[in-house]
Scaffold this active site. Structure first.
Site, mmCIF file in Angstrom:
data_model
loop_
_atom_site.group_PDB
_atom_site.id
_atom_site.type_symbol
_atom_site.label_atom_id
_atom_site.label_comp_id
_atom_site.label_asym_id
_atom_site.label_seq_id
_atom_site.Cartn_x
_atom_site.Cartn_y
_atom_site.Cartn_z
ATOM 1 C CE LYS A 169 -60.858 -32.198 30.774
ATOM 2 N NZ LYS A 169 -61.720 -33.378 30.600
ATOM 3 C CB SER A 171 -57.506 -27.960 25.208
ATOM 4 O OG SER A 171 -56.358 -28.786 25.362
#
Length: 551
Positions: A95, A353
């Site tokens: 992110k 992720s």
């Protein structure tokens, strides 16, 4: 030394990306010339995002993460599985790419006012880190369901945390309100071109890193979807250069806003979302991400929590790293797609992720991973309440490892047992069920019953008027094939088992809690049995908890 190195890395990366941009546009033009067709609007959009991605400012804070082969998993499923290790980023998530790229493009005035975002945790850390690097205030609105680990990480990075609501959407609504009230600049976690471009650099790295000597490319790339920023960025980049590479989004069955929006042809908001994969618990995807995903994804794969748990275990076994549920989501989708389509000998990429996992959640992951891989089945089995039935049931299971036994004497005719058995595939489950019924043991397969797996397995027990002369013992023994059977066959036939609980959690030792009916005249003989059994044991008959719940 460290601070002086980062700008050099960023400069080198910028030069490298300029070369990639030139090559990528050249490749796209070649494809266009081959077809002899003018560029469509979708192709124009791809080219625009291609430029945004290749000029994105991410390497001031992010690092180029490895693309590692999961060798154990590759061998098991018959495909070459590659993991794009975004869990190794400084904030343990991808992110920060999109967050920094957005914030570095803000004006000096906007940064001076401060920024605000809504996030379940990973975007929050990216914004907080970017704000610290850029020297601006960051207010982070997070749902109260966000893992404590992520909340603390944001605070440690200097973010001002505000906890509101049950989901990302609740937090986002409050963040918009605060933005207006305090004049802050909103940094959206996914529905923003700069954020999407920042996440798209992952696709760029995958293509650059996978350069085998035979010139082949990945057959398919799997990307988790929450709001859709990562999937939109990666898919748009990949399709701009190599449209033949498949790109699939992956969602959980209880947070499937993108899949429903695909089917409805419009952006559909969910009433509620599942919270296990908290990093993708989004009620409504972005409008821009939906548009890009519809144009560039080849489909969406839906998976459940058990499949995610199995994928977390897969990542650990190949990397010795523990990813969070959303971090394993793409790998769960990869496995489900390969199994469903019967794919073998393909090169498949999954993005791990994030790794912001609450340690306590591992208890649930360990409990459910085997179900996600069809390596454990649980049954409710009815057997006659007579001596020898329990032993006969164990013998019927053969060489299969028993993972759990739950039993409490209840009436004079039938005994009801909750049993877990290690399996190899779905066919094995059917064979066990058939064998039990053939032997006269009615069995109900509970392997896909959420209530049974979450609660009932821990609730078998209670008081029994039939359990006279009952002794309660804990046993601990080396976990090896036949250890449980040895225990059962060692019991003299005149001693009836009135309660039994056993759970194999994959440790090197097994634990049993048992109630055994021993007539007073057999007490001395029973003590001898315990000494010759060869297992560690503890007498719990007078334990206050046992007297309260069982005696």
């Amino acid at each position: 030394m460290v601070l002086s190195k980062k700008p050099n890395d960023a400069v080198r990366q910028k030069a490298k990306n300029s070369r990639i941009l030139k090559d990528a546009l050249s490749e796209a033009n070649k494809n266009k010339q081959k077809t002899g067709i003018g560029m469509t609007q979708t192709e124009l959009d791809r080219q625009e995002y291609l430029r945004k991605i290749l000029t994105a400012r991410v390497y001031d804070v992010a690092r180029e993460t490895p693309l590692d082969e999961a060798k154990r998993l590759s061998l098991r499923i018959g495909n070459k599985v590659l993991l794009k290790r975004e869990d190794t980023q400084p904030v343990f998530s991808f992110k920060l790419r999109g967050a920094f790229n957005k914030m570095v493009h803000l004006s000096a005035e906007e940064r001076a006012r401060g920024v605000i975002c809504a996030s379940a945790g990973n975007h929050a850390q990216g914004v907080a880190l970017a704000a610290r690097r850029l020297g601006c205030r960051a207010v982070i609105v997070m749902p109260v369901t966000a893992p404590a680990l992520k909340v603390e990480a944001v605070r440690n990075l200097g973010g001002e945390v505000v906890l509101v609501g049950e989901s990302f959407s609740d937090a986002a609504a409050h963040a918009v309100k605060m933005q207006v009230e305090e004049g802050l600049t909103f940094v959206h976690p996914f529905d923003d071109p700069y954020v999407i471009a920042g996440q798209g650099t992952i696709g760029m790295e995958i293509l650059r890193q996978y350069q085998p000597s035979d010139g082949t490319r990945p057959d398919a790339i799997f990307v988790q979807i929450g709001g859709g920023g990562l999937a939109a960025g990666v898919a748009t980049y990949i399709k701009a250069i190599y449209p033949e590479i498949k790109v699939f989004g992956v969602e959980t069955v209880d947070s499937d806003a993108m899949d429903r929006s695909f089917k409805a042809g419009e952006n559909i908001a969910l009433d509620d979302v599942g919270l296990f994969s908290d990093g993708t618990a989004v009620k409504r995807v972005g409008d821009e991400t939906l548009r890009l995903c519809r144009e560039n994804l080849d489909g969406i794969v839906l998976v459940n929590s058990d499949e995610i748990c199995a994928a977390i275990k897969d990542v650990f076994e190949d990397t010795r790293s523990i990813v969070e549920p959303s971090g394993a989501l793409s790998l769960a989708g990869l496995k489900a797609w390969a199994r469903r389509e019967g794919m073998t000998n393909k090169t498949l990429v999954a993005i791990t992720s994030g790794a912001n996992m609450n340690f306590d959640r591992l208890r649930f992951v360990c409990e459910r991973a085997e179900f996600g891989e069809d390596r454990e089945a649980v049954f409710a089995v009815t057997i006659p309440e007579e001596r020898g039935s329990f032993r006969r049931l164990c013998g019927l299971l053969g060489n299969r490892a028993v993972t759990e036994f739950n039993y409490r004497m209840s009436d004079n005719t039938d005994a009801y047992i909750f049993v877990g058995v290690q399996t190899t595939n779905a066919n094995d489950v059917e064979e066990i069920e058939k064998a039990l019924k053939t032997e006269g043991f009615p069995a109900l397969n509970l392997s896909h019953d959420e209530l049974a797996k979450l609660h009932l397995r821990h609730m078998v027990g209670g008081h029994s008027k039939l359990a006279v002369n009952e002794k309660l013992y804990r046993f601990e023994f080396p976990e090896r094939p036949g250890a449980l059977m040895k225990f059962l066959t060692s019991l003299a036939p005149q001693w009836n088992i009135s309660l039994f609980h056993y759970r194999n959690n994959g440790a090197d030792f097994g634990r049993v809690f048992a109630g055994i009916q021993v007539p007073p005249q057999d007490n001395e003989l029973f003590e001898q049995f315990l000494k010759t059994l060869g297992y560690r044991y503890w007498d719990e008959t007078d334990n206050p908890a046992c007297r309260f719940f069982l005696s």
